[in-house]
Write a protein that holds these residues in place. Structure first.
Motif, PDB file in Angstrom:
ATOM      1  N   ARG A 286       0.832  -1.211   0.000  1.00  0.00           N
ATOM      2  CA  ARG A 286       0.000   0.000   0.000  1.00  0.00           C
ATOM      3  C   ARG A 286       0.864   1.257   0.000  1.00  0.00           C
ATOM      4  NH1 ARG A 286      -5.239   0.795   1.801  1.00  0.00           N
ATOM      5  NH2 ARG A 286      -5.935   2.899   1.272  1.00  0.00           N
ATOM      6  N   GLU A 287       1.932   1.245   0.782  1.00  0.00           N
ATOM      7  CA  GLU A 287       2.786   2.420   0.884  1.00  0.00           C
ATOM      8  C   GLU A 287       3.550   2.692  -0.409  1.00  0.00           C
ATOM      9  OE1 GLU A 287       4.844   5.690   1.833  1.00  0.00           O
ATOM     10  OE2 GLU A 287       3.120   4.838   2.892  1.00  0.00           O
ATOM     11  N   ARG A 288       3.895   1.647  -1.133  1.00  0.00           N
ATOM     12  CA  ARG A 288       4.768   1.815  -2.288  1.00  0.00           C
ATOM     13  C   ARG A 288       4.035   2.287  -3.540  1.00  0.00           C
ATOM     14  NH1 ARG A 288       8.654  -3.594  -1.748  1.00  0.00           N
ATOM     15  NH2 ARG A 288       9.390  -3.119   0.368  1.00  0.00           N
ATOM     16  N   VAL A 289       2.773   1.962  -3.686  1.00  0.00           N
ATOM     17  CA  VAL A 289       2.079   2.262  -4.940  1.00  0.00           C
ATOM     18  C   VAL A 289       1.083   3.401  -4.738  1.00  0.00           C
ATOM     19  CG1 VAL A 289       2.392  -0.083  -5.800  1.00  0.00           C
ATOM     20  CG2 VAL A 289       0.313   0.489  -4.507  1.00  0.00           C
ATOM     21  N   MET A 290       0.518   3.870  -5.858  1.00  0.00           N
ATOM     22  CA  MET A 290      -0.442   4.981  -5.833  1.00  0.00           C
ATOM     23  C   MET A 290      -1.872   4.464  -5.894  1.00  0.00           C
ATOM     24  SD  MET A 290       1.493   7.599  -8.453  1.00  0.00           S
ATOM     25  CE  MET A 290       0.082   8.706  -8.507  1.00  0.00           C
TER      26      MET A 290
END
Length: 345
Positions: A286-290
């Protein structure tokens, strides 16, 4: 910073033996992206694989250009698969057919599966790519005389390609580069760079931007650009975002098998989303993608802008249903317009 999007549509769990009106759906997504304010629309080249069916990026560019205002780009033409003379002519024709709105992304290829089926050793991909790119540039740039080229894989004498490209000396060339040395080297040599971030973290993205700017400074090339693709989806709510992360994880599992050559597919190229080792956990993904609600997506846009990225490509095609993807594009329109106003201010 500009916004672009690569569009190769495919649902992760679709039945590929059914008539899905595939290219009609792709065209609808192109139109929706154009309405939303994207200024670049990109198309891939992949062969014999069910998810992301696009054996000709140039054909898709020509089709889309008849219906959108945005520039259209190949991301990428896999040069080792092509005869240099033939692909140079097709690039020039596509540039004319798109009214000079073609961006030419090129790459060496990444899927061992495709090389195996084509009967081309993957170990030769880099050398074939370099030779074919040099030959294509010569054919497109040299309008004064016929061109000749002699290498290990590409050989011809006295060739002149018609039609001539509309953009001079040829459409802008973008090199697909994944490693930091490759990004820096391409920028040093004066090429625009395309990078796929997959599910690497934002520190990796920052390192890519820094490598690009080092190469740009070393080569003294002021006007080249860096475009990076991030998986992206503007969710209606948190539950919607969570469902899309499920789609992305299945999509990533397919791509991971293709990239590390560990895939197991049937003869029709249908690859199952088998769980992989060292998968990111839910919070990391979740943190890595938009993929998220508006606050999350906008915070990522601003982060990449502040890093110095020239073009942020929204990777909207990661296996979600067509109607879901189109809904995200519609919701993005006011967000992008508001963001652009903030940037211009």
């Amino acid at each position: 910073m500009e916004f672009g999007t690569p569009i190769v549509y495919g649902e992760a769990h679709a039945r590929w033996d059914e008539d899905m009106a595939l290219f009609e759906r792709i065209l609808e997504l192109c139109k929706a992206a154009d309405r939303a304010g994207f200024t670049r629309i990109w198309f891939q080249e992949h062969h014999m694989i069910a998810l992301g069916q696009s054996p000709s990026a140039l054909i898709s560019c020509v089709q889309a250009a008849q219906h959108v205002k945005a520039r259209v780009g190949a991301a990428v033409v896999v040069l080792p698969y092509h005869n240099a003379i033939q692909i140079a002519g097709e690039i020039a024709q596509a540039d004319n057919a798109t009214g000079g709105r073609l961006d030419l992304g090129v790459g060496r290829g990444a899927y061992g599966y495709e090389f195996e089926k084509f009967g081309i050793p993957f170990a030769e991909s880099r050398d074939r790519f370099i030779e074919t790119l040099d030959a294509v540039r010569e054919l497109l740039s040299n309008e004064a005389t016929e061109s000749s080229f002699h290498g290990q894989f590409v050989n011809f004498d006295d060739v002149y390609v018609w039609p001539r490209p509309l953009q001079k000396p040829h459409p802008p060339i973008w090199i697909a580069a994944q490693t930091l040395p490759a990004v820096q080297d391409a920028a040093r040599r004066g090429y625009n760079v395309l990078h796929q971030t997959f599910i690497w973290d934002d520190e990796h993205v920052k390192s890519v931007v820094e490598a690009f700017h080092r190469g740009k400074e070393e080569g003294g090339h002021e006007h080249i650009q860096l475009a990076a693709t991030r998986y992206a989806y503007l969710a209606e709510n948190e539950a919607d975002a969570e469902a899309r992360l499920d789609d992305l994880l299945d999509n990533w599992r397919v791509h991971q098998q293709l990239h590390d050559f560990s895939h197991t597919s049937n003869p029709r190229g249908i690859i199952q989303p088998v769980p992989q080792e060292n998968e990111p956990d839910r919070d990391e993904l979740r943190e890595r993608v938009m993929i998220g609600t508006e606050d999350h997506v906008v915070s990522k846009i601003e982060l990449y802008r502040d890093m110095g990225l020239d073009i942020l490509n929204f990777g909207i095609n990661f296996g979600s249903p067509f109607e879901v993807i189109r809904g995200s594009l519609d919701r993005l329109a006011p967000v992008l317009a508001r963001y652009e106003s903030k940037v211009l201010a």
